[in-house]
Enzyme design. Structure first.
Site, PDB file in Angstrom:
ATOM      1  N   HIS A  35       0.591  -1.620  -0.468  1.00 18.27           N
ATOM      2  CA  HIS A  35      -0.769  -1.922  -0.917  1.00 18.27           C
ATOM      3  C   HIS A  35      -1.115  -1.016  -2.091  1.00 18.27           C
ATOM      4  O   HIS A  35      -0.266  -0.255  -2.572  1.00 18.27           O
ATOM      5  CB  HIS A  35      -1.780  -1.814   0.235  1.00 18.27           C
ATOM      6  CG  HIS A  35      -1.883  -0.469   0.881  1.00 18.27           C
ATOM      7  ND1 HIS A  35      -2.409   0.637   0.262  1.00 18.27           N
ATOM      8  CD2 HIS A  35      -1.513  -0.053   2.121  1.00 18.27           C
ATOM      9  CE1 HIS A  35      -2.400   1.669   1.074  1.00 18.27           C
ATOM     10  NE2 HIS A  35      -1.840   1.285   2.221  1.00 18.27           N
ATOM     11  N   CYS A  86       1.925   3.410   5.283  1.00 22.51           N
ATOM     12  CA  CYS A  86       2.299   2.357   4.336  1.00 22.51           C
ATOM     13  C   CYS A  86       2.895   2.966   3.071  1.00 22.51           C
ATOM     14  O   CYS A  86       3.003   4.178   2.923  1.00 22.51           O
ATOM     15  CB  CYS A  86       1.070   1.530   3.964  1.00 22.51           C
ATOM     16  SG  CYS A  86       0.380   0.572   5.324  1.00 22.51           S
TER      17      CYS A  86
END
Length: 148
Positions: free
Chosen positions: A111, A123
């Site tokens: 992201h 992430c």
């Protein structure tokens, strides 16, 4: 290209809530984006605009664990429609999804980075231009490994 990872670094033994980014080669499954904020990315992957009731289940005791869900949902989850900009562009990484193992980690995405480049919860975060470049280059997998 410079990525931001989880605040506890990289791990080969990922588990839910450890704030570490898993090491490995992961297929890229799908792209979600905020059509009200950014243009649709160019990619060979399936692309879908986000809606206000999109989420991801991170409750290891629920049968929807590590899956896209619609909200409201009774189990613990992450809301994908966020006020900040980090989820304006999300790429679902094929981590712990074939098969899903409860507690092994969920919602592992590529992201957008925060402006101050603070660490993620596990992430991989890229700048918007770098993430778009990865997608437009036809990438269908990502390799996460220690530097060097």
């Amino acid at each position: 290209m410079s990525a931001v990872i989880g605040r506890n670094g990289l791990t080969a033994q990922k588990h839910e809530g450890d704030h570490a980014t898993p090491i490995g080669i992961f297929p890229l499954r799908k792209v979600y984006y905020r059509a009200d904020r950014i243009e649709k990315p160019q990619t060979i992957l399936p692309v879908e605009p986000l809606s206000r009731n999109d989420g991801w289940c991170d409750d290891q005791h629920n049968s929807d664990y590590n899956r896209f869900i619609k909200l409201p949902h009774p189990a613990r989850h992450e809301q994908l429609w966020r006020e900040d900009n980090v989820y304006n562009l999300i790429v679902v990484m094929g981590y712990n999804d074939s098969p899903i193992v409860p507690g092994r980690g969920s919602a592992i995405f590529m992201h957008l980075q925060r402006p101050d480049r603070t660490p993620t919860e596990g992430c991989l975060a890229l700048s918007e231009s770098d993430l778009r470049a990865v997608l437009s280059a036809g990438a269908d997998a990502v390799q996460v490994h220690a530097p060097g």
